[in-house]
Design an enzyme around this catalytic site. Sequence first.
Site, short mmCIF file in Angstrom:
data_model
loop_
_atom_site.label_atom_id
_atom_site.label_comp_id
_atom_site.label_asym_id
_atom_site.label_seq_id
_atom_site.Cartn_x
_atom_site.Cartn_y
_atom_site.Cartn_z
N SER A 238 0.71 -1.17 0.01
CA SER A 238 -0.12 0.16 0.01
C SER A 238 1.18 1.45 0.21
CB SER A 238 -1.06 0.41 0.53
OG SER A 238 -2.07 0.92 1.31
N ASP A 458 -9.45 -4.04 -5.70
CA ASP A 458 -8.35 -3.50 -4.74
C ASP A 458 -8.63 -2.32 -5.65
OD1 ASP A 458 -7.42 -1.92 -2.63
OD2 ASP A 458 -5.20 -1.94 -3.53
N CYS A 461 -5.10 0.79 -4.51
CA CYS A 461 -3.69 1.45 -4.76
C CYS A 461 -4.17 0.04 -5.82
CB CYS A 461 -3.01 0.73 -4.08
SG CYS A 461 -2.30 1.77 -2.93
N HIS A 516 -7.15 -5.90 -2.03
CA HIS A 516 -6.35 -4.56 -0.94
C HIS A 516 -4.81 -5.61 -0.67
CE1 HIS A 516 -3.17 -0.96 -0.29
NE2 HIS A 516 -3.79 -1.64 1.07
N GLU A 517 -5.64 -7.15 0.27
CA GLU A 517 -4.29 -7.55 0.87
C GLU A 517 -3.90 -9.39 0.29
OE1 GLU A 517 -4.22 -6.53 5.93
OE2 GLU A 517 -6.15 -5.66 5.37
#
EC number: 3.4.16.6
Length: 652
Positions: A238, A458, A461, A516-517
Amino acid sequence: MRLAASIAVALPVIGAASAQGFPPPVMGVTVVKSKYDENVKITYKENDICETTEGVRSFTGHVHLPPDNDYFGVYQNYSINTFFWFFEAREDPKNAPLSIWLNGGPGSSSMIGLFQENGPCWINDDSKSTTNNSFSWNNRVNMLYIDQPNQVGFSYDELTNITYSTINDTISVADFSSGVPAQNLSTLVGTGSSQKPWATANNTVNAARSIWHFAQVWFQEFPEHKPNNNKISIWTESYGGRYGPSFASYFQEQNEKIKNHTITKEGEMHILNLDTLGVINGCIDLMFQAESYAEFPYNNTYGITAYTKEKRDAIIRDIHRPDGCFDKLAKCREAAKEGDPHFYSNNATVNAICAEANSDCDKYLMEPFQEANLGYYDIAHPLQDPFPPPFFKGFLSQSSVLSDMGSPVNFSHYSQAVGKSFHGVGDYARPDVRGFTGDIAYLLESGVKVALVYGDRDYICNWLGGEQVSLGLNYTGTEAFRKAGYADVKVNSSYVGGLVRQHGNFSFTRVFEAGHEVPGYQPETSLKIFERIMFNKDIATGELDIAQKQDYGTTGTESTFQVKNEIPPSPEPTCYLLSADGTCTPEQLNAIENGTAVVENYIIKSPAASKGNPPPTTTSSPTASPTAGSAMLKAPVAMLAISALTVLAFYL
């Protein structure tokens, strides 16, 4: 990305929060005083809180640096007590390489990555017990998780009494001289940092300076890690899209200064032998990534349409218009080049120009997406997103866990002080000395492997922007990388986990069906990618030795956009007290505030929440599953919840 700034404290009874939340007294820690500086020390404690594999050791501790104006070339009149959690590799730790893991923020704790993504354990929904993670990144690699910069997570400057509001998601310094107030569901007490914005790094470059000094102490003087393999890698996420390139290039520059005897101070001449930089869903440079914030919500591989083509076009016009986002970014960078050439962020005029650029770009890019009520970190999920579940916050609130860790502070997974410090100087609008894409190019030219890995759900980002960064680098392998095609990432005999473009030491990977993760969504795929890179194998198959085949390049299609995805079912709602603003409905927040909510293991049982609506789609976009046999982890995986007030400047 940013999480709620909750302080984790004990809530042992259903429907009440009556227990005092201060950490227990620190006992049983080992103290190692530096042989180079009597004011520097390491304190640590061995434990099996998360890693329970027989014979595999883990340690929690702090590196303590005193106030010292000479440490970083900038005024540093505050103590730095940097927290680390070190896990030996499950296989052959003496000969295993080591990777540092850093979450982003700015201000987010690396415990997010440890417990929600790639650490040895998952936290169960009772917030008390753990389950072994067979896809842990410490299977074959020694892992060092660091909370940085100062005041993030378990790191602190000075011990301070605080209160935490679960409703407003804020930490406040408290005066308990007249007594400690009673706790309830909406107000908790604990011990944290000073919350002073000046008592931490105020930009990415100063954070790099700080972490280098931590590394000099830890790698020379931490007695429990004396490996045969001295390779060090940095993996991050991130806002780590800025941390990673800047930190790694700073390490490399310092190595060069040590080798040519520019640095001669005793205790600061340890070569940090860099091997790999890995960036997961990195926000690297707005100049490359800004347009993707307009494009991705309208045009993605899931057929989700957060807004119309007209809105998309209007956002792009705003970015490019005179005095728009790009103009203000350029003005910030020119002002910083002239007025703050050493990147100290001590020029008020430059800070104001860059803070305005930071704020205005947020406004142009983020506000239209906010209206869609979709997840920032997973566009297929609702804004109030219970996945990944935030059970690690309750786990780290347990008195027994804090005691075993030897921590003098409660856990806070987001530092308001760091966020305020970075945003006040407009850090996200600025480059560093080379620019972050220039850093990546410098590392590649120096022989360091660089991997960009992006989950394709995501938004904050997103992979479209990450791909633009990968194609925009300027180094000797640029043309060869651009000519490489996308190849399948073969995870096992039945599952393709994504698509990768790779040439030599540089790669860009789109991971299917991940937010995202990425490791939390696709742990097996992520582990395969991580280990293939760390051990010099090609990402697509893991069969070719890249160290012996530097001219290796993937073959395949020029784009990955032809591979479409199905929208997954919305997750069941879970209102979690320590992530209330990101997981709870207004009705549930009211119940927490007035004390009528029924709480069990931090989960609000009553009032219950209804399942959110599916995301909007367009019938013009065909959808098809990228492959069968998904290796997604079903349970139990600990993940994050987001804040409805999140803006572009806050990252995990």
